[in-house]
Design a protein around this motif. Sequence first.
Motif, mmCIF file in Angstrom:
data_model
loop_
_atom_site.group_PDB
_atom_site.id
_atom_site.type_symbol
_atom_site.label_atom_id
_atom_site.label_comp_id
_atom_site.label_asym_id
_atom_site.label_seq_id
_atom_site.Cartn_x
_atom_site.Cartn_y
_atom_site.Cartn_z
ATOM 1 N N PRO A 1 36.604 -3.048 -6.291
ATOM 2 C CA PRO A 1 36.540 -3.023 -4.677
ATOM 3 C C PRO A 1 38.235 -3.056 -4.535
ATOM 4 O O PRO A 1 38.917 -3.263 -5.174
ATOM 5 N N SER A 2 38.552 -2.796 -2.952
ATOM 6 C CA SER A 2 39.902 -3.180 -2.619
ATOM 7 C C SER A 2 40.232 -4.442 -2.495
ATOM 8 O O SER A 2 39.208 -5.420 -2.422
ATOM 9 N N PHE A 3 41.488 -4.631 -2.446
ATOM 10 C CA PHE A 3 41.919 -6.227 -2.064
ATOM 11 C C PHE A 3 41.181 -6.687 -0.756
ATOM 12 O O PHE A 3 40.769 -7.852 -1.004
ATOM 13 N N PHE A 4 41.175 -5.822 0.126
ATOM 14 C CA PHE A 4 40.686 -6.426 1.374
ATOM 15 C C PHE A 4 39.041 -6.520 1.431
ATOM 16 O O PHE A 4 38.517 -7.646 1.793
ATOM 17 N N GLU A 5 38.337 -5.644 0.800
ATOM 18 C CA GLU A 5 36.886 -5.820 0.552
ATOM 19 C C GLU A 5 36.719 -6.886 -0.496
ATOM 20 O O GLU A 5 35.435 -7.727 -0.005
ATOM 21 N N MET A 6 37.450 -7.134 -1.200
ATOM 22 C CA MET A 6 37.264 -8.615 -1.999
ATOM 23 C C MET A 6 37.528 -10.029 -1.086
ATOM 24 O O MET A 6 36.846 -10.689 -1.132
ATOM 25 N N SER A 7 38.290 -9.642 -0.446
ATOM 26 C CA SER A 7 38.844 -10.880 0.809
ATOM 27 C C SER A 7 37.629 -10.943 1.668
ATOM 28 O O SER A 7 37.523 -12.294 1.997
ATOM 29 N N VAL A 8 37.331 -9.976 2.199
ATOM 30 C CA VAL A 8 36.016 -10.283 3.228
ATOM 31 C C VAL A 8 34.998 -10.776 2.589
ATOM 32 O O VAL A 8 34.323 -12.047 2.929
ATOM 33 N N GLY A 9 34.588 -10.441 1.225
ATOM 34 C CA GLY A 9 33.576 -11.468 0.493
ATOM 35 C C GLY A 9 33.681 -12.614 0.561
ATOM 36 O O GLY A 9 33.203 -13.444 0.527
ATOM 37 N N MET A 10 35.044 -12.829 -0.208
ATOM 38 C CA MET A 10 35.399 -14.539 -0.276
ATOM 39 C C MET A 10 35.424 -15.052 0.906
ATOM 40 O O MET A 10 34.854 -16.313 1.080
ATOM 41 N N ALA A 11 35.822 -14.520 2.159
ATOM 42 C CA ALA A 11 35.765 -15.451 3.487
ATOM 43 C C ALA A 11 34.242 -15.296 3.839
ATOM 44 O O ALA A 11 34.085 -16.705 4.182
ATOM 45 N N PHE A 12 33.406 -14.596 3.961
ATOM 46 C CA PHE A 12 32.081 -14.811 4.029
ATOM 47 C C PHE A 12 31.316 -15.697 3.134
ATOM 48 O O PHE A 12 30.814 -16.802 3.768
ATOM 49 N N LYS B 1 39.004 2.175 1.685
ATOM 50 C CA LYS B 1 37.920 2.829 1.301
ATOM 51 C C LYS B 1 37.044 3.350 2.330
ATOM 52 O O LYS B 1 36.662 2.282 3.363
ATOM 53 N N ALA B 2 36.591 4.515 2.443
ATOM 54 C CA ALA B 2 35.815 4.959 3.930
ATOM 55 C C ALA B 2 34.635 4.760 3.909
ATOM 56 O O ALA B 2 33.783 5.863 4.270
ATOM 57 N N ASN B 3 34.054 3.721 3.607
ATOM 58 C CA ASN B 3 32.626 3.544 3.434
ATOM 59 C C ASN B 3 32.390 1.809 3.396
ATOM 60 O O ASN B 3 33.317 1.090 2.967
ATOM 61 N N LEU B 4 31.356 1.576 3.789
ATOM 62 C CA LEU B 4 30.829 -0.043 3.359
ATOM 63 C C LEU B 4 30.277 -0.454 2.319
ATOM 64 O O LEU B 4 29.604 -1.361 1.990
ATOM 65 N N ASP B 5 30.146 0.491 1.175
ATOM 66 C CA ASP B 5 29.262 0.325 0.005
ATOM 67 C C ASP B 5 29.823 -0.897 -0.961
ATOM 68 O O ASP B 5 28.979 -1.667 -1.231
ATOM 69 N N ASN B 6 31.248 -1.047 -1.006
ATOM 70 C CA ASN B 6 31.663 -2.151 -1.965
ATOM 71 C C ASN B 6 31.363 -3.422 -1.157
ATOM 72 O O ASN B 6 31.029 -4.311 -1.609
ATOM 73 N N THR B 7 31.933 -3.361 0.036
ATOM 74 C CA THR B 7 31.474 -4.681 1.024
ATOM 75 C C THR B 7 29.898 -5.103 0.814
ATOM 76 O O THR B 7 29.611 -6.410 0.526
ATOM 77 N N ASN B 8 29.121 -4.136 0.857
ATOM 78 C CA ASN B 8 27.604 -4.628 0.957
ATOM 79 C C ASN B 8 27.364 -4.980 -0.552
ATOM 80 O O ASN B 8 26.556 -5.926 -0.737
#
Length: 430
Positions: free
Chosen positions: A118-129, A26-33
């Motif tokens: 979200p992508s799998f990675f975006e979800m993982s980042v949220g889980m880690a934080f 995903k070429a933006n930070l919207d989902n992670t935010n």
Amino acid sequence: MTYEETIHYLYQQLPVFHRIGKKAFKANLDNTNAICAHLGNPHEKFKTIHIAGTNGKGSTSHFIAAILQVAGYKTGLYTSPHLKSYTERIRINGAPIAEEEVVSFVAENQRFLEDLKPSFFEMSVGMAFDYFARQQVDIAVIEVGLGGRLDSTNIIHPELSVITNISFDHTDILGDTLALIAGEKAGIIKRNTPVVISEYQDETKGVFNQKALAEGADIFFAEDSFSIKSFDNNGLSLTLEILNKKTNLSETYISQLKGSYQLKNILGVLQAVEILKQQGFDISNEDVKYGIENVVSITGLKGRWQVLAENPTMICDTAHNLSGITEVLSSIAKIKYNKLWMILGFVSDKDIEGILALLPKEATYIFCQANVPRALEANLLSEKAMHYNLHGSVIEDVNKAIAFVKNQASAKDLIYVGGSTFVVADIDEL
């Protein structure tokens, strides 16, 4: 859901880069935010160090995390991809997140995740934080997944940024010149936040200097402060004597990570530690030495120039691009052996022509393929290799390939397994 059912659910519901490649990015930070806002912005509740680079960012992340842990700090570590278990991605003081934590996170946020997609990675980042915040870590080392500027991890405001090697990888996403790739990595340089550049490269220095100037960030090229006076690397062990140019004093380090490429990574690690000490972190020289010498044991890192067996010696490594494979071949050249066996597999969206041109023609090859959808078919790999006079057999399953070679090899031969993180992940003996 059980842990296994939860991971299967995530793979089915969310785009996973290591399985499908570019389509998951995903070429933006919207989902992670959005995820972090939903979770109460956990990334703002602990200190971080941000690590980017083409090669070396994983090793560097583990070195720094090990040193901080030895120094007495409760240290989070987020890396990707995992080799054996998803829980490897999220660690505190070397211990992986509990499977129950993964299950509960997904269960509690399932409706939100299904709506956001979200992508799998975006979800993982949220889980880690979220996990690091709830566990009240003192600091977390955060490894970039891909690139930097648009990587999901790039919503943090770290104490320090580190950029390791820049070379050609994911050129379809990051650009096809070193300067363009460096520009994406430089995206982690933040306002008034120091940045360490582990490896000096003429093609990228200007990019980093320009970005640092624009952000008012102090920039440190590790080679300006440290140099390697001597080292002993026989391919199976690594001892370094490193000069601190500012004090004119030398220290000897023994690295539990043994590949030749660690020579560059460790200079960046030492520079990062110097900055952390200036920021008030209590880290002794003994902490640094012990962390470097025991990094694998402390953090649980696998797959970096890892010796899997002896007589014959069998080594695996996750290097998967031209620069990484070049360093692997440099390490192989330092080992004495009778015959070289190379068990290799790659992903289908990787440009491997340069790698094939570099590989030794005198080696005996076994072409395999990882158990992921992105894997390059072993038969196709064999056909490509023949154009470069690389000959061998096709055994799709890496463990069957290993068993075959072990049956054929003599005690003084060398067996190398790699080409892809996912080939290494499939090794039973890992």
